[in-house]
Design an enzyme around this catalytic site. Sequence first.
Site, PDB file in Angstrom:
ATOM      1  CG  LEU A   8      -1.802  -1.236   1.388  1.00 14.67           C
ATOM      2  CD1 LEU A   8      -2.840  -0.994   2.476  1.00 14.67           C
ATOM      3  CD2 LEU A   8      -2.478  -1.618   0.074  1.00 14.67           C
ATOM      4  CB  ALA A   9       2.788   2.832  -2.024  1.00 16.02           C
ATOM      5  NE  ARG A  15       0.162  12.187  10.875  1.00 15.51           N
ATOM      6  CZ  ARG A  15       0.446  11.119  11.624  1.00 15.51           C
ATOM      7  NH1 ARG A  15       1.105  11.260  12.760  1.00 15.51           N
ATOM      8  NH2 ARG A  15       0.078   9.930  11.241  1.00 15.51           N
ATOM      9  N   GLY A 136      -2.330   1.540  15.498  1.00 13.18           N
ATOM     10  CA  GLY A 136      -3.476   0.724  15.864  1.00 13.18           C
ATOM     11  C   GLY A 136      -3.071  -0.180  17.024  1.00 13.18           C
ATOM     12  CD  GLU A 151      -6.062   1.983  12.893  1.00 15.62           C
ATOM     13  OE1 GLU A 151      -5.179   2.831  12.717  1.00 15.62           O
ATOM     14  OE2 GLU A 151      -5.824   0.760  12.893  1.00 15.62           O
TER      15      GLU A 151
HETATM   16  C1  UD1 Z   1      -1.942   2.091   9.751  1.00 15.42           C
HETATM   17  C2  UD1 Z   1      -2.838   1.050  10.442  1.00 15.42           C
HETATM   18  C3  UD1 Z   1      -2.440   0.969  11.907  1.00 15.42           C
HETATM   19  C4  UD1 Z   1      -0.989   0.599  12.020  1.00 15.42           C
HETATM   20  C5  UD1 Z   1      -0.117   1.562  11.218  1.00 15.42           C
HETATM   21  C6  UD1 Z   1       1.295   1.032  11.165  1.00 15.42           C
HETATM   22  C7  UD1 Z   1      -5.002   1.079   9.299  1.00 15.42           C
HETATM   23  C8  UD1 Z   1      -6.392   1.532   9.328  1.00 15.42           C
HETATM   24  N1  UD1 Z   1      -4.220   1.446  10.300  1.00 15.42           N
HETATM   25  O1  UD1 Z   1      -2.210   3.346  10.324  1.00 15.42           O
HETATM   26  O2  UD1 Z   1      -3.223  -0.015  12.582  1.00 15.42           O
HETATM   27  O3  UD1 Z   1      -0.592   0.591  13.391  1.00 15.42           O
HETATM   28  O4  UD1 Z   1      -0.580   1.704   9.874  1.00 15.42           O
HETATM   29  O5  UD1 Z   1       2.147   1.942  10.534  1.00 15.42           O
HETATM   30  O6  UD1 Z   1      -4.608   0.385   8.376  1.00 15.42           O
HETATM   31  N2  UD1 Z   1      -2.679   3.851   2.131  1.00 15.42           N
HETATM   32  C9  UD1 Z   1      -3.173   3.647   0.868  1.00 15.42           C
HETATM   33  N3  UD1 Z   1      -4.443   4.050   0.580  1.00 15.42           N
HETATM   34  C10 UD1 Z   1      -5.249   4.611   1.517  1.00 15.42           C
HETATM   35  C11 UD1 Z   1      -4.737   4.799   2.822  1.00 15.42           C
HETATM   36  C12 UD1 Z   1      -3.456   4.406   3.098  1.00 15.42           C
HETATM   37  O7  UD1 Z   1      -2.491   3.143   0.000  1.00 15.42           O
HETATM   38  O8  UD1 Z   1      -6.404   4.925   1.164  1.00 15.42           O
HETATM   39  C13 UD1 Z   1      -1.292   3.441   2.428  1.00 15.42           C
HETATM   40  C14 UD1 Z   1      -0.419   4.601   2.837  1.00 15.42           C
HETATM   41  O9  UD1 Z   1       0.246   5.137   1.728  1.00 15.42           O
HETATM   42  C15 UD1 Z   1       0.569   3.948   3.791  1.00 15.42           C
HETATM   43  C16 UD1 Z   1      -0.207   2.780   4.386  1.00 15.42           C
HETATM   44  O10 UD1 Z   1      -1.296   2.552   3.523  1.00 15.42           O
HETATM   45  O11 UD1 Z   1       1.703   3.443   3.123  1.00 15.42           O
HETATM   46  C17 UD1 Z   1      -0.723   3.080   5.788  1.00 15.42           C
HETATM   47  O12 UD1 Z   1      -1.569   4.219   5.761  1.00 15.42           O
HETATM   48  P1  UD1 Z   1      -1.505   5.341   6.861  1.00 15.42           P
HETATM   49  O13 UD1 Z   1      -2.520   6.361   6.539  1.00 15.42           O
HETATM   50  O14 UD1 Z   1      -0.128   5.785   7.067  1.00 15.42           O
HETATM   51  O15 UD1 Z   1      -2.037   4.499   8.125  1.00 15.42           O
HETATM   52  P2  UD1 Z   1      -1.715   4.744   9.661  1.00 15.42           P
HETATM   53  O16 UD1 Z   1      -2.606   5.792  10.177  1.00 15.42           O
HETATM   54  O17 UD1 Z   1      -0.260   4.894   9.857  1.00 15.42           O
END
Ligand code: UD1
Length: 453
Positions: A8-9, A15, A136, A151
Site C-alpha cells: 500500500l503506497a 504530516r 493501531g 485505531e
Molecule cells: C496504519 C494502520 C495501523 C498501524 C499503522 C502502522 C489502518 C487503518 N491502520 O495506520 O493499525 O498501526 O498503519 O504503521 O490500516 N494507504 C493507501 N491508501 C489509503 C490509505 C493508506 O495506500 O487509502 C497506504 C499509505 O500510503 C501507507 C499505508 O497505507 O503506506 C498506511 O496508511 P496510513 O494512513 O499511514 O495508516 P496509519 O494511520 O499509519
Amino acid sequence: MPLDVIVLAAGLGKRMRSELPKVLHPLAGRPLLAHVLDAARALAPRRMFVVHGHGAERVRAAFPDAGVDWVLQAKQLGTGHAVLQALPQVASDADVLVLYGDVPLVRPATLRRLVEGARGSVGIVVAELDDPSGYGRIVRDAAQRVARIVEQKDATASELAIREVNSGFFCLSARRLAPWLSKIGNDNAQNEYYLTDLVALAVADAVPVLAVKAEDQWEVAGVNSMQELAVLERVWQGREARRLLEAGVTLADPARIDVRGALECGRDVSIDINCVFEGRVSLGDNVRVGPNCVLKNVSIGAGTEVLAFSHLDDAELGERCRVGPFARLRPGARLAEDVHVGNFVEVKASRLGAGSKANHLSYLGDSEVGSRVNVGAGTITCNYDGAAKHRTVIEDDCFIGSDATLVAPVRIARGSYIGAGSTISKDTPPGQLTVARARQVSIPSWKPPRKKG
Ligand code: UD1
Ligand code: CA
C-alpha cells in the site's frame, strides 16, 4: 500455495508536509518503498502489486524496473479500500501478504515467519512499543487471544494504554480476504475503510488470528512525519555500523558514518568520522578513509589511503594510492597502483598510470596519463574549447613543471620535460625540455617612477 504481495503506497502523507509522495522519501538514500519491495522480493512472491495514487506518476517513474504491477487507487479512502483495488488481479488460490509502503525496516525473516505461520489463519505482525501513539492497538480477550485492532483515533482511554501495536502487515488466503473486504465499512473517526477491521471479522468467523512478534520495535515503525523518518534513518545507520564492526571494520565512531547503498570492506579497513558512502563502494584490505570523506560508486584497492575531506564519485583506485586531503575524483577517474593525488586536485574521465603523482592544485580532465609522471602544482588540462571536449595524452616518465597549461588535443611524448608556466598547444617530442613562455628580461636602464614636486 503461491504468494501475491500487495504493497500500500497511495497515501498522501500529509504530516510529512512535503510535495514528494511519502513513499519516495529516502531512507539510507533509497525511497521508503524500495526497502519494502526488497523485503517482499526476498520471499520470492509470484506477483507484487503496488497500490499507488498520490503522486502516481512520480511514484511509478521512480521504479521503472521494479517488476511490480501498478494498481491505481484514485481516491484514498483507507487501507481496506486500497487492498480492494488490487483484489481483482490477485489469484483466488493465492496467499496474500499486505505490506505498507511507509513501514520500511521490516526483515524478510519476520515476513517469512508471518507467511508460514498464517497458513489456515490470519497472520499479523505486532510489537510492544514504549510509546505506541499513532498506531493501531491490539485488543486481546480474557484468554489473551487477539480480538480486534482499534485505531488511535477510535480508541478509548483504556485502549490507548495498550502498548502492543499493529504493524499493518497481514497475511491470509485470497479466498478468505475477498468476502471480508466487502464487509468492511467506514463508520469510524476517520470515515475510512480500515483494513485492520479484518481481524474482528476473522474472529467473528472463528478463524484464528496469529500475532507474530517482530524481532525489534523498529520493524513495525511507520514513517508519518519527518521526525519519524529521521529516527528510522539513525536506526538503519546503527544497524549498518554494527554490521561493519562485526565484520572487523574499525569505525572511529559508529554513530558518525552514513551508508546509503552497499559498502563492502576487506580486512583491517579503517574509517574515520563523518564519512558518507553512496551506491556501491568496495574497499580493499587495509584501506584507510580519513574524516569527512564522501565516496560514491567507488572501488579502492588494498592499502590505499583516502585522506580527510576528499570527494570521490564513480572512481576506481588501485592499490597503495594516496588521495587527498581535499581531493576530488569525478566520474571516470581511474588510478593505477601507487598513484598520489593531493590537495585541491580534480580528476575527471582520466587514467593515471602506476606511480604517477599530481600533488597540488591541478585539473586533469579527459586525459591519459602514463606511469611515473609528475604533474607539477597548478597544472591544468584545457580540455574544453567552448564547444567540444578534447583529450590530453601524457606519456610515461614525463615531468610537467608547475603551472603548465596543456591545451587539448595535445600529446606530451614519453620523457618530456615541460618548463614551469608553459602553455603547451602543440605535441612535444620525446625526451626533450619544452618551454613555451615569454623569455625573462631585465632592463638595466630602468628607473623607478618618481613623484614630481
Ligand atoms: C496504519 C494502520 C495501523 C498501524 C499503522 C502502522 C489502518 C487503518 N491502520 O495506520 O493499525 O498501526 O498503519 O504503521 O490500516 N494507504 C493507501 N491508501 C489509503 C490509505 C493508506 O495506500 O487509502 C497506504 C499509505 O500510503 C501507507 C499505508 O497505507 O503506506 C498506511 O496508511 P496510513 O494512513 O499511514 O495508516 P496509519 O494511520 O499509519
Ligand atoms: Ca502510516
